[in-house]
Design a protein around this motif. Sequence first.
Motif, PDB file in Angstrom:
ATOM      1  N   ALA A   1      15.330   7.639   3.929  1.00 38.15           N
ATOM      2  CA  ALA A   1      15.909   8.989   3.902  1.00 38.15           C
ATOM      3  C   ALA A   1      16.526   9.321   5.261  1.00 38.15           C
ATOM      4  O   ALA A   1      17.620   9.898   5.333  1.00 38.15           O
ATOM      5  CB  ALA A   1      14.834  10.008   3.531  1.00 38.15           C
ATOM      6  N   LYS A   2      15.836   8.966   6.321  1.00 38.70           N
ATOM      7  CA  LYS A   2      16.333   9.218   7.686  1.00 38.70           C
ATOM      8  C   LYS A   2      17.680   8.521   7.935  1.00 38.70           C
ATOM      9  O   LYS A   2      18.565   9.058   8.561  1.00 38.70           O
ATOM     10  CB  LYS A   2      15.297   8.748   8.704  1.00 38.70           C
ATOM     11  CG  LYS A   2      15.654   9.027  10.142  1.00 38.70           C
ATOM     12  CD  LYS A   2      14.522   8.568  11.069  1.00 38.70           C
ATOM     13  CE  LYS A   2      14.912   8.798  12.518  1.00 38.70           C
ATOM     14  NZ  LYS A   2      13.828   8.366  13.411  1.00 38.70           N
ATOM     15  N   LYS A   3      17.828   7.310   7.393  1.00 36.32           N
ATOM     16  CA  LYS A   3      19.049   6.520   7.549  1.00 36.32           C
ATOM     17  C   LYS A   3      20.122   6.908   6.520  1.00 36.32           C
ATOM     18  O   LYS A   3      21.216   6.357   6.532  1.00 36.32           O
ATOM     19  CB  LYS A   3      18.740   5.032   7.439  1.00 36.32           C
ATOM     20  CG  LYS A   3      17.866   4.515   8.546  1.00 36.32           C
ATOM     21  CD  LYS A   3      17.527   3.041   8.317  1.00 36.32           C
ATOM     22  CE  LYS A   3      16.605   2.512   9.388  1.00 36.32           C
ATOM     23  NZ  LYS A   3      16.232   1.103   9.137  1.00 36.32           N
ATOM     24  N   GLY A   4      19.776   7.805   5.601  1.00 33.23           N
ATOM     25  CA  GLY A   4      20.738   8.245   4.599  1.00 33.23           C
ATOM     26  C   GLY A   4      20.915   7.282   3.432  1.00 33.23           C
ATOM     27  O   GLY A   4      21.905   7.343   2.718  1.00 33.23           O
ATOM     28  N   HIS A   5      19.941   6.399   3.219  1.00 33.04           N
ATOM     29  CA  HIS A   5      20.037   5.420   2.118  1.00 33.04           C
ATOM     30  C   HIS A   5      19.567   5.992   0.783  1.00 33.04           C
ATOM     31  O   HIS A   5      19.910   5.451  -0.259  1.00 33.04           O
ATOM     32  CB  HIS A   5      19.251   4.159   2.434  1.00 33.04           C
ATOM     33  CG  HIS A   5      19.749   3.426   3.632  1.00 33.04           C
ATOM     34  ND1 HIS A   5      21.057   3.000   3.764  1.00 33.04           N
ATOM     35  CD2 HIS A   5      19.125   3.044   4.768  1.00 33.04           C
ATOM     36  CE1 HIS A   5      21.214   2.382   4.922  1.00 33.04           C
ATOM     37  NE2 HIS A   5      20.063   2.402   5.564  1.00 33.04           N
TER      38      HIS A   5
ATOM     39  N   CYS B   1       0.841  -1.193   0.000  1.00 35.90           N
ATOM     40  CA  CYS B   1       0.000   0.000   0.000  1.00 35.90           C
ATOM     41  C   CYS B   1       0.881   1.250   0.000  1.00 35.90           C
ATOM     42  O   CYS B   1       2.071   1.186   0.293  1.00 35.90           O
ATOM     43  CB  CYS B   1      -0.937   0.000   1.209  1.00 35.90           C
ATOM     44  SG  CYS B   1      -0.099   0.068   2.793  1.00 35.90           S
ATOM     45  N   GLN B   2       0.260   2.375  -0.302  1.00 40.46           N
ATOM     46  CA  GLN B   2       0.982   3.646  -0.367  1.00 40.46           C
ATOM     47  C   GLN B   2       1.595   4.015   0.979  1.00 40.46           C
ATOM     48  O   GLN B   2       2.691   4.557   1.038  1.00 40.46           O
ATOM     49  CB  GLN B   2       0.048   4.763  -0.858  1.00 40.46           C
ATOM     50  CG  GLN B   2       0.754   6.071  -1.116  1.00 40.46           C
ATOM     51  CD  GLN B   2       1.782   5.999  -2.243  1.00 40.46           C
ATOM     52  OE1 GLN B   2       1.536   5.395  -3.279  1.00 40.46           O
ATOM     53  NE2 GLN B   2       2.941   6.619  -2.045  1.00 40.46           N
ATOM     54  N   ALA B   3       0.912   3.698   2.078  1.00 36.36           N
ATOM     55  CA  ALA B   3       1.436   4.018   3.409  1.00 36.36           C
ATOM     56  C   ALA B   3       2.751   3.288   3.667  1.00 36.36           C
ATOM     57  O   ALA B   3       3.687   3.863   4.241  1.00 36.36           O
ATOM     58  CB  ALA B   3       0.407   3.665   4.490  1.00 36.36           C
ATOM     59  N   ASP B   4       2.853   2.022   3.243  1.00 36.04           N
ATOM     60  CA  ASP B   4       4.098   1.263   3.408  1.00 36.04           C
ATOM     61  C   ASP B   4       5.222   1.875   2.568  1.00 36.04           C
ATOM     62  O   ASP B   4       6.360   1.988   3.029  1.00 36.04           O
ATOM     63  CB  ASP B   4       3.905  -0.205   3.020  1.00 36.04           C
ATOM     64  CG  ASP B   4       3.077  -0.980   4.027  1.00 36.04           C
ATOM     65  OD1 ASP B   4       2.798  -0.454   5.129  1.00 36.04           O
ATOM     66  OD2 ASP B   4       2.708  -2.135   3.702  1.00 36.04           O
ATOM     67  N   LEU B   5       4.916   2.256   1.353  1.00 34.87           N
ATOM     68  CA  LEU B   5       5.913   2.893   0.494  1.00 34.87           C
ATOM     69  C   LEU B   5       6.374   4.215   1.104  1.00 34.87           C
ATOM     70  O   LEU B   5       7.582   4.475   1.183  1.00 34.87           O
ATOM     71  CB  LEU B   5       5.358   3.128  -0.911  1.00 34.87           C
ATOM     72  CG  LEU B   5       6.235   3.957  -1.858  1.00 34.87           C
ATOM     73  CD1 LEU B   5       7.615   3.333  -2.042  1.00 34.87           C
ATOM     74  CD2 LEU B   5       5.540   4.137  -3.197  1.00 34.87           C
ATOM     75  N   ASP B   6       5.423   5.023   1.568  1.00 37.24           N
ATOM     76  CA  ASP B   6       5.781   6.302   2.187  1.00 37.24           C
ATOM     77  C   ASP B   6       6.678   6.099   3.401  1.00 37.24           C
ATOM     78  O   ASP B   6       7.653   6.827   3.590  1.00 37.24           O
ATOM     79  CB  ASP B   6       4.527   7.076   2.587  1.00 37.24           C
ATOM     80  CG  ASP B   6       3.709   7.534   1.383  1.00 37.24           C
ATOM     81  OD1 ASP B   6       4.253   7.551   0.247  1.00 37.24           O
ATOM     82  OD2 ASP B   6       2.520   7.867   1.582  1.00 37.24           O
ATOM     83  N   GLU B   7       6.377   5.097   4.227  1.00 37.54           N
ATOM     84  CA  GLU B   7       7.184   4.823   5.420  1.00 37.54           C
ATOM     85  C   GLU B   7       8.571   4.319   5.026  1.00 37.54           C
ATOM     86  O   GLU B   7       9.572   4.694   5.644  1.00 37.54           O
ATOM     87  CB  GLU B   7       6.470   3.814   6.329  1.00 37.54           C
ATOM     88  CG  GLU B   7       7.186   3.530   7.627  1.00 37.54           C
ATOM     89  CD  GLU B   7       7.255   4.728   8.596  1.00 37.54           C
ATOM     90  OE1 GLU B   7       7.855   4.554   9.673  1.00 37.54           O
ATOM     91  OE2 GLU B   7       6.739   5.828   8.281  1.00 37.54           O
ATOM     92  N   HIS B   8       8.651   3.491   4.005  1.00 38.48           N
ATOM     93  CA  HIS B   8       9.939   3.013   3.507  1.00 38.48           C
ATOM     94  C   HIS B   8      10.804   4.199   3.062  1.00 38.48           C
ATOM     95  O   HIS B   8      11.979   4.288   3.426  1.00 38.48           O
ATOM     96  CB  HIS B   8       9.743   2.032   2.344  1.00 38.48           C
ATOM     97  CG  HIS B   8      11.010   1.667   1.649  1.00 38.48           C
ATOM     98  ND1 HIS B   8      11.931   0.793   2.179  1.00 38.48           N
ATOM     99  CD2 HIS B   8      11.535   2.084   0.471  1.00 38.48           C
ATOM    100  CE1 HIS B   8      12.963   0.682   1.361  1.00 38.48           C
ATOM    101  NE2 HIS B   8      12.744   1.453   0.313  1.00 38.48           N
TER     102      HIS B   8
END
Length: 183
Positions: A178-182, A166-173
């Motif tokens: 981004a937070k981890k710098g990946h 779902c879009q929510a899973d993609l957004d969280e990924h």
Amino acid sequence: MGVVSFLKKIRNEFLRKVKYRHYKIAPGFYSGIRVRIWGKQRIEIGKNFYIGRDSFIETDVVIGDNVIMANRTAIVGRYDHHYQQIGTPTRLASQIRDADYNWHGLNSLTIIENDVWVGYGSTILSGVTIKTGSVIAAGSVVTKDVDAYSIYAGVPAKKVRNRFECQADLDEHIRLSAKKGHI
């Protein structure tokens, strides 16, 4: 770190800094055995790249960060031999590796963006773009551009589904990556 891990690390740094020194390869490069890498004009490989054994890159390519190419995968040119050279069998025709080659494929750049997984035995033809976060299923042949965060399979490869449910899973990924710098 064990002896085997240490030796693999040394081998991969040798490949990156010596054997493939004329290409731009970032740290974290890992190459399985019997891998060949060649590009006529340009090869750029991002951080934390993995290419499995018996794999080939034989065309100009830009590869992003955190990309996995499984065993026996290939990125190859569509026009490596001038098969329309009149009066010359394809085997004897000019090929892209020749200095004076002037047919198709010279400006064909393959782009593989960040966080892509190319499955076992897959082939990617030159000139396509595989967008961020995509998965190429084992045994696929990619002949056209691939959408971001999608799974493609088949010959030729076609989109079979989105990578996330779902879009929510993609957004969280995306947020966590981004937070981890990946990304």
